[in-house]
Enzyme design. Structure first.
Site, PDB file in Angstrom:
ATOM      1  CB  CYS A  77      -5.915  20.284  44.738  1.00 32.07           C
ATOM      2  SG  CYS A  77      -7.600  20.398  45.284  1.00 32.07           S
ATOM      3  CG  HIS A 175      -3.957  20.568  48.954  1.00 30.84           C
ATOM      4  ND1 HIS A 175      -3.577  21.528  48.045  1.00 30.84           N
ATOM      5  CD2 HIS A 175      -5.299  20.547  48.938  1.00 30.84           C
ATOM      6  CE1 HIS A 175      -4.643  22.061  47.498  1.00 30.84           C
ATOM      7  NE2 HIS A 175      -5.710  21.485  48.018  1.00 30.84           N
ATOM      8  CD  GLU A 177       0.053  21.377  48.146  1.00 27.89           C
ATOM      9  OE1 GLU A 177       0.191  20.139  47.988  1.00 27.89           O
ATOM     10  OE2 GLU A 177      -0.924  22.001  47.695  1.00 27.89           O
TER      11      GLU A 177
HETATM   12  N1  GLN Z   1     -12.025  23.519  43.935  1.00 27.07           N
HETATM   13  C1  GLN Z   1     -10.843  23.955  43.241  1.00 27.07           C
HETATM   14  C2  GLN Z   1     -11.037  23.893  41.727  1.00 27.07           C
HETATM   15  O1  GLN Z   1     -11.983  23.366  41.272  1.00 27.07           O
HETATM   16  C3  GLN Z   1      -9.635  23.150  43.643  1.00 27.07           C
HETATM   17  C4  GLN Z   1      -9.373  23.310  45.120  1.00 27.07           C
HETATM   18  C5  GLN Z   1      -7.946  23.165  45.542  1.00 27.07           C
HETATM   19  O2  GLN Z   1      -6.995  23.250  44.742  1.00 27.07           O
HETATM   20  N2  GLN Z   1      -7.784  23.002  46.829  1.00 27.07           N
HETATM   21  O3  GLN Z   1     -10.212  24.372  41.020  1.00 27.07           O
END
Ligand code: GLN
Length: 195
Positions: A77, A175, A177
């Protein structure tokens, strides 16, 4: 085998727990020295701008870039955003992977969702078991495009890219994890073991 987890902000504790569960030694990384003798690094989910700014403050950007030229790095992410060459806005990035990402591509926090996705490379872990992976997306980025030697590992049913790999670099929009399925962690360890 020892894997570092960048622990500046975000859900590094969950990655640590999954690696412990599969019997892999871990180390939290907060300073450049902590990268020494690691076989790989995970950059967790969180807020990519915050992680990037802290990484600048702690003089970690260049050392992680160097580390990534030889070793495995997996960004989940926010971590995937940090690995990207281009996030189409100005923010500190490692720019290690030939991917362009679109941040918050699915909308706001309330638009978070879970979906089963196909990940064909999991057949490398167990040829008899490549059932779909339950993926959790939280204000997730989309991997808008991949270039160079980057392979697409998984897409949403409409074809949008959510997991990619370039050599020893791995990026997932979601994610792994946060769910009990440890196949992405085991796949990453397999990449990290490669010479
Ligand atoms: N929206 C976050 C970003 O742009 C990422 C979100 C996440 O890691 N769950 O960094």
């Amino acid at each position: 085998m020892k894997i570092g987890i960048l622990a500046l902000q975000g859900d590094f504790a969950e990655h640590t727990a999954t690696l412990k569960k599969i019997g892999v030694e871990t180390r939290l990384v907060r300073l450049a020295d902590h990268l020494e003798n690691l076989d790989g690094l995970i950059i967790p989910g969180g807020e990519s701008t915050t992680i990037g700014k802290l990484a600048e403050d702690y003089q970690l950007i260049e050392p992680i870039r160097e580390f990534g030229k030889q070793h495995a790095i997996w960004g989940t992410c926010a971590g995937a955003i940090l690995l990207s060459k281009d996030a189409r806005r100005l923010q500190p990035l490692l720019q290690l992977m030939d991917i362009t990402v679109e941040r918050n591509a699915f909308g706001r926090q309330v638009a978070s969702f879970e979906i089963d996705i196909e990940v064909p490379v999991f057949a490398e872990l167990d040829p008899n078991d490549s059932h779909p992976f339950h993926a959790v997306f939280i204000r997730a980025p989309l991997i808008e495009s991949v270039a160079g030697s980057t392979m697409v590992l998984s897409t949403l049913p409409d074809g949008q890219i959510v997991a990619a790999q370039q050599g020893k670099l791995l990026a997932t929009s979601f994610h792994p994890e946060l769910t009990p399925d440890d196949r992405f962690h085991r796949y990453f360890i397999k990449i990290a073991k490669r010479k």
